[in-house]
Design a protein around this motif. Structure first.
Motif, PDB file in Angstrom:
ATOM      1  N   ASN A  48      76.282  95.249  -8.327  1.00 33.80           N
ATOM      2  CA  ASN A  48      76.851  95.006  -9.668  1.00 33.80           C
ATOM      3  C   ASN A  48      77.155  93.530  -9.991  1.00 33.80           C
ATOM      4  OD1 ASN A  48      77.035  97.819  -9.438  1.00 33.80           O
ATOM      5  ND2 ASN A  48      79.185  97.681  -8.775  1.00 33.80           N
ATOM      6  N   PRO A  49      76.197  92.624  -9.817  1.00 36.35           N
ATOM      7  CA  PRO A  49      76.510  91.216 -10.092  1.00 36.35           C
ATOM      8  C   PRO A  49      76.624  90.952 -11.594  1.00 36.35           C
ATOM      9  CG  PRO A  49      74.186  91.421  -9.629  1.00 36.35           C
ATOM     10  CD  PRO A  49      74.773  92.801  -9.443  1.00 36.35           C
ATOM     11  N   VAL A  50      77.685  90.264 -11.981  1.00 33.69           N
ATOM     12  CA  VAL A  50      77.873  89.898 -13.383  1.00 33.69           C
ATOM     13  C   VAL A  50      77.408  88.449 -13.564  1.00 33.69           C
ATOM     14  CG1 VAL A  50      79.567  89.518 -15.207  1.00 33.69           C
ATOM     15  CG2 VAL A  50      79.790  91.499 -13.683  1.00 33.69           C
ATOM     16  N   PHE A  51      76.376  88.263 -14.376  1.00 36.34           N
ATOM     17  CA  PHE A  51      75.867  86.921 -14.668  1.00 36.34           C
ATOM     18  C   PHE A  51      76.459  86.477 -15.996  1.00 36.34           C
ATOM     19  CE2 PHE A  51      72.191  85.752 -11.926  1.00 36.34           C
ATOM     20  CZ  PHE A  51      72.273  86.825 -11.052  1.00 36.34           C
ATOM     21  N   SER A  52      76.916  85.233 -16.047  1.00 36.63           N
ATOM     22  CA  SER A  52      77.242  84.703 -17.368  1.00 36.63           C
ATOM     23  C   SER A  52      76.751  83.290 -17.515  1.00 36.63           C
ATOM     24  CB  SER A  52      78.723  84.833 -17.696  1.00 36.63           C
ATOM     25  OG  SER A  52      79.481  84.394 -16.625  1.00 36.63           O
ATOM     26  N   LEU A  53      76.597  82.924 -18.762  1.00 35.43           N
ATOM     27  CA  LEU A  53      75.959  81.676 -19.141  1.00 35.43           C
ATOM     28  C   LEU A  53      76.903  81.048 -20.141  1.00 35.43           C
ATOM     29  CD1 LEU A  53      72.805  80.967 -18.839  1.00 35.43           C
ATOM     30  CD2 LEU A  53      72.644  81.725 -21.182  1.00 35.43           C
ATOM     31  N   SER A  54      77.209  79.782 -19.962  1.00 35.16           N
ATOM     32  CA  SER A  54      78.042  79.151 -20.968  1.00 35.16           C
ATOM     33  C   SER A  54      77.287  77.961 -21.538  1.00 35.16           C
ATOM     34  CB  SER A  54      79.362  78.735 -20.322  1.00 35.16           C
ATOM     35  OG  SER A  54      79.949  77.722 -21.070  1.00 35.16           O
ATOM     36  N   ILE A  55      77.144  77.943 -22.836  1.00 33.67           N
ATOM     37  CA  ILE A  55      76.449  76.824 -23.486  1.00 33.67           C
ATOM     38  C   ILE A  55      77.491  75.937 -24.154  1.00 33.67           C
ATOM     39  CG2 ILE A  55      74.756  76.143 -25.236  1.00 33.67           C
ATOM     40  CD1 ILE A  55      73.310  78.758 -24.769  1.00 33.67           C
ATOM     41  N   ALA A  56      77.461  74.649 -23.844  1.00 36.75           N
ATOM     42  CA  ALA A  56      78.425  73.703 -24.414  1.00 36.75           C
ATOM     43  C   ALA A  56      77.671  72.487 -24.922  1.00 36.75           C
ATOM     44  CB  ALA A  56      79.432  73.285 -23.345  1.00 36.75           C
ATOM     45  N   SER A  57      78.263  71.777 -25.874  1.00 38.41           N
ATOM     46  CA  SER A  57      77.661  70.515 -26.315  1.00 38.41           C
ATOM     47  C   SER A  57      77.847  69.502 -25.194  1.00 38.41           C
ATOM     48  CB  SER A  57      78.332  70.030 -27.585  1.00 38.41           C
ATOM     49  OG  SER A  57      79.615  69.551 -27.275  1.00 38.41           O
ATOM     50  N   LEU A  58      77.018  68.459 -25.179  1.00 36.35           N
ATOM     51  CA  LEU A  58      77.153  67.446 -24.116  1.00 36.35           C
ATOM     52  C   LEU A  58      78.482  66.723 -24.222  1.00 36.35           C
ATOM     53  CD1 LEU A  58      74.013  65.431 -23.086  1.00 36.35           C
ATOM     54  CD2 LEU A  58      75.280  67.193 -21.873  1.00 36.35           C
ATOM     55  N   THR A  59      79.134  66.818 -25.373  1.00 37.68           N
ATOM     56  CA  THR A  59      80.451  66.220 -25.508  1.00 37.68           C
ATOM     57  C   THR A  59      81.535  67.165 -24.992  1.00 37.68           C
ATOM     58  OG1 THR A  59      80.457  67.008 -27.786  1.00 37.68           O
ATOM     59  CG2 THR A  59      79.881  64.702 -27.438  1.00 37.68           C
ATOM     60  N   GLY A  60      81.133  68.340 -24.483  1.00 32.48           N
ATOM     61  CA  GLY A  60      82.075  69.205 -23.785  1.00 32.48           C
ATOM     62  C   GLY A  60      82.649  70.352 -24.588  1.00 32.48           C
ATOM     63  N   ILE A  61      82.184  70.551 -25.817  1.00 32.10           N
ATOM     64  CA  ILE A  61      82.735  71.642 -26.622  1.00 32.10           C
ATOM     65  C   ILE A  61      81.958  72.931 -26.347  1.00 32.10           C
ATOM     66  CG2 ILE A  61      83.203  72.448 -28.979  1.00 32.10           C
ATOM     67  CD1 ILE A  61      83.086  69.367 -29.709  1.00 32.10           C
ATOM     68  N   PRO A  62      82.658  74.001 -25.872  1.00 29.17           N
ATOM     69  CA  PRO A  62      81.960  75.253 -25.609  1.00 29.17           C
ATOM     70  C   PRO A  62      81.460  75.874 -26.912  1.00 29.17           C
ATOM     71  CG  PRO A  62      84.193  75.272 -24.710  1.00 29.17           C
ATOM     72  CD  PRO A  62      84.093  74.087 -25.602  1.00 29.17           C
ATOM     73  N   VAL A  63      80.247  76.438 -26.881  1.00 28.56           N
ATOM     74  CA  VAL A  63      79.700  77.060 -28.080  1.00 28.56           C
ATOM     75  C   VAL A  63      79.684  78.572 -27.938  1.00 28.56           C
ATOM     76  CG1 VAL A  63      77.745  77.172 -29.661  1.00 28.56           C
ATOM     77  CG2 VAL A  63      78.221  75.046 -28.450  1.00 28.56           C
ATOM     78  N   THR A  64      79.208  79.053 -26.782  1.00 26.73           N
ATOM     79  CA  THR A  64      79.092  80.494 -26.598  1.00 26.73           C
ATOM     80  C   THR A  64      79.018  80.787 -25.108  1.00 26.73           C
ATOM     81  OG1 THR A  64      77.772  82.448 -27.157  1.00 26.73           O
ATOM     82  CG2 THR A  64      76.570  80.395 -26.864  1.00 26.73           C
ATOM     83  N   ALA A  65      79.441  81.991 -24.692  1.00 27.73           N
ATOM     84  CA  ALA A  65      79.423  82.329 -23.269  1.00 27.73           C
ATOM     85  C   ALA A  65      79.093  83.807 -23.056  1.00 27.73           C
ATOM     86  CB  ALA A  65      80.766  81.981 -22.632  1.00 27.73           C
ATOM     87  N   PRO A  66      77.831  84.171 -23.267  1.00 26.91           N
ATOM     88  CA  PRO A  66      77.456  85.572 -23.075  1.00 26.91           C
ATOM     89  C   PRO A  66      77.511  85.977 -21.600  1.00 26.91           C
ATOM     90  CG  PRO A  66      75.511  84.238 -23.517  1.00 26.91           C
ATOM     91  CD  PRO A  66      76.692  83.332 -23.680  1.00 26.91           C
ATOM     92  N   SER A  67      77.865  87.251 -21.343  1.00 25.99           N
ATOM     93  CA  SER A  67      77.905  87.749 -19.975  1.00 25.99           C
ATOM     94  C   SER A  67      77.175  89.083 -19.911  1.00 25.99           C
ATOM     95  CB  SER A  67      79.370  87.897 -19.543  1.00 25.99           C
ATOM     96  OG  SER A  67      79.618  89.179 -19.059  1.00 25.99           O
ATOM     97  N   SER A  68      76.543  89.325 -18.770  1.00 24.95           N
ATOM     98  CA  SER A  68      75.768  90.570 -18.640  1.00 24.95           C
ATOM     99  C   SER A  68      76.701  91.775 -18.646  1.00 24.95           C
ATOM    100  CB  SER A  68      74.927  90.548 -17.360  1.00 24.95           C
ATOM    101  OG  SER A  68      75.766  90.433 -16.228  1.00 24.95           O
TER     102      SER A  68
END
Ligand SMILES: Nc1ncnc2c1ncn2[C@@H]1O[C@H](COP(=O)(O)OP(=O)(O)O)[C@@H](O)[C@H]1O
Ligand SMILES: [Mg+2]
Length: 427
Positions: free
Chosen positions: A307-327
């Motif tokens: 049951n591995p949970v993968f998540s991905l976090s996309i942020a701007s290069l200036t460090g602001i998080p945009v979205t973080a989808p998880s399986s």
């Protein structure tokens, strides 16, 4: 703010000339500041010379909009202060052939105890305007700043955003031919930034000259005629915004890739080995707003993991998080994985707007108690302009605009950007 205008008849067509400028600062050794040491050194503090600018040269023709980019501490503000004659170069010279107004450090030139109104008069006078002229422009200045309700309160009670609005309103209303702006617009709200960008476009269309320091490479790309990259006090690149920004971004990404190794946490056994960004099954460094993009996360584990949970976090290069989808949120967790494999996270119609982004990955157990692997900056990628022309913010919401009102024409004014002052009219 400062206001200067020196003429030089030999400099026809050149608004600003920076000629082999070097600026050094004395950096005092803080360990040697006790009184005893101070006396022991004969009443002088020990210092080292630090070169903030080294042999910087370029010319800005009349009517050009130049964006100056570079990482923090590279010397951009020092350069603008030298242009504005707030600092004197140790070597080289700067020639200004136009009436110049400069917006540099936040609130510089404002008197905190005085009201907004008094500061407008004080500042505009420093910038060379006569009292009757200021009085004539006063309403425009206040209207642009949107500070009507606060204009008679002392500016020490203003927020930084209010400061900037007032300073900017004064600077553009004193009619400069050359405007220097250092970063300060970053503190205003988005609506005000938009208003300033419109002013800049108007300025440029009127044949005036602009030098703009900003972190926002997408506005340099979209708005400036030219970009200059300052790196460790030197001109690293000078040319078309697209070329200079690409080179700059590439160097930033390389620096980050070099740092990746130390940005890993978690105790395994499962590890993310690589993240690819794919469009139509092709690996890309650059995608466009509106593309159908697949983020492919490659992994590897020497033993089965349940049951591995993968998540991905996309942020701007200036460090602001945009979205973080998880399986786990997506109900896409396999009962077990073993060996090598990859998971595709497919996104249709990418809503990120132009800029540089970074991806962090994380793999944990179902309950998220056990962290298998966290990889900071697993991947960086650029988004170029695509099917949206928005430039502020991080995403486009793809809004639909619908007008109502008896006096609203059904016909839409159809004109490609950028706007010109001729577009404005009262009918
Ligand atoms: N008055 C000063 N005294 C000593 N060092 C300074 C001074 N002003 C700036 N510096 C140094 O010069 C370098 C360039 O600073 P600055 O021009 O503000 O960079 P930027 O605007 O690109 O972030 C930095 O290392 C900064 O610490
Ligand atoms: Mg600066």
């Amino acid at each position: 703010m400062s206001w200067l205008g020196h003429g030089n008849p030999d400099d026809h067509g050149i608004a600003l000339r920076v000629d082999d400028v070097t600026k050094t600062f004395k950096v005092y050794d803080e360990r040697a500041t006790s009184l005893k040491q101070f006396i022991a050194m004969g009443g002088r503090n020990k210092y080292e010379e630090f070169e903030a600018l080294r042999n910087v040269s370029f010319e800005v023709p009349v009517g050009e909009a130049v964006g100056i980019i570079g990482h923090n501490g590279s010397g951009k503000s020092t350069l603008l202060k030298c242009m504005a004659k707030i600092l004197t170069p140790n070597a080289g010279s700067i020639t200004i052939n136009k009436r110049m107004a400069a917006l540099l450090e936040l609130g510089a030139g404002f008197h905190p105890e005085l009201s907004g109104r008094d500061n407008v008069f004080l500042n505009a006078a420093i910038l060379g305007m006569s009292r009757p002229d200021i009085a004539r422009r006063f309403d425009d200045i206040v209207a642009f700043s949107e500070l009507e309700r606060f204009i008679d309160t002392p500016v020490k009670t203003y927020s930084s955003g209010m400061y900037v609005r007032l300073a900017f309103a004064v600077a553009i209303n004193v009619d400069p031919d050359l405007l220097l702006i250092d970063e300060i617009l970053a503190v205003g709200d988005v609506t005000f930034q938009q208003k300033c960008m419109e002013k800049f476009v108007q300025f440029r269309n009127e044949g005036r000259t602009l030098v703009l320091v900003t972190h926002d490479t997408s506005s340099v790309r979209n708005f400036c005629d030219r970009a200059i990259w300052i790196d460790h006090g030197e001109v690293k690149a000078d040319g078309s915004p697209a070329d200079v920004i690409d080179e700059y971004t590439e160097t930033m990404l390389e620096a980050q890739a070099a740092a990746d190794g130390s940005m890993r946490r978690g105790d395994g056994p499962l590890r993310v080995t690589k993240v690819d960004v794919l469009v139509s099954d092709t690996r890309m460094d650059r995608v466009r707003t509106g593309d159908d993009v697949t983020f492919r996360v490659h992994f590897e584990t020497p033993e089965p993991v349940a049951n591995p949970v993968f998540s991905l976090s996309i942020a701007s290069l200036t460090g602001i998080p945009v979205t973080a989808p998880s399986s786990r949120d997506a109900r896409a967790v396999p009962v077990s994985v073993d060996g090598k494999g990859h998971v595709d996270i497919a996104v249709r119609d990418l809503s990120l707007i132009p800029g540089s982004y970074t991806i962090h990955t994380e793999v944990s157990g179902w309950s998220r108690q056990h962290l298998y692997d966290h990889l900071q900056h697993a991947r960086t990628f650029d988004v170029l302009a695509g099917d949206s022309s928005e430039i502020d913010g991080l995403v486009t919401l793809r809004p639909t605009w619908t007008w109502s009102g008896d006096g609203v024409s059904s016909e839409i004014y159809d004109r490609a950007l950028p706007p010109s002052p001729d577009d404005d009219g009262i009918t």
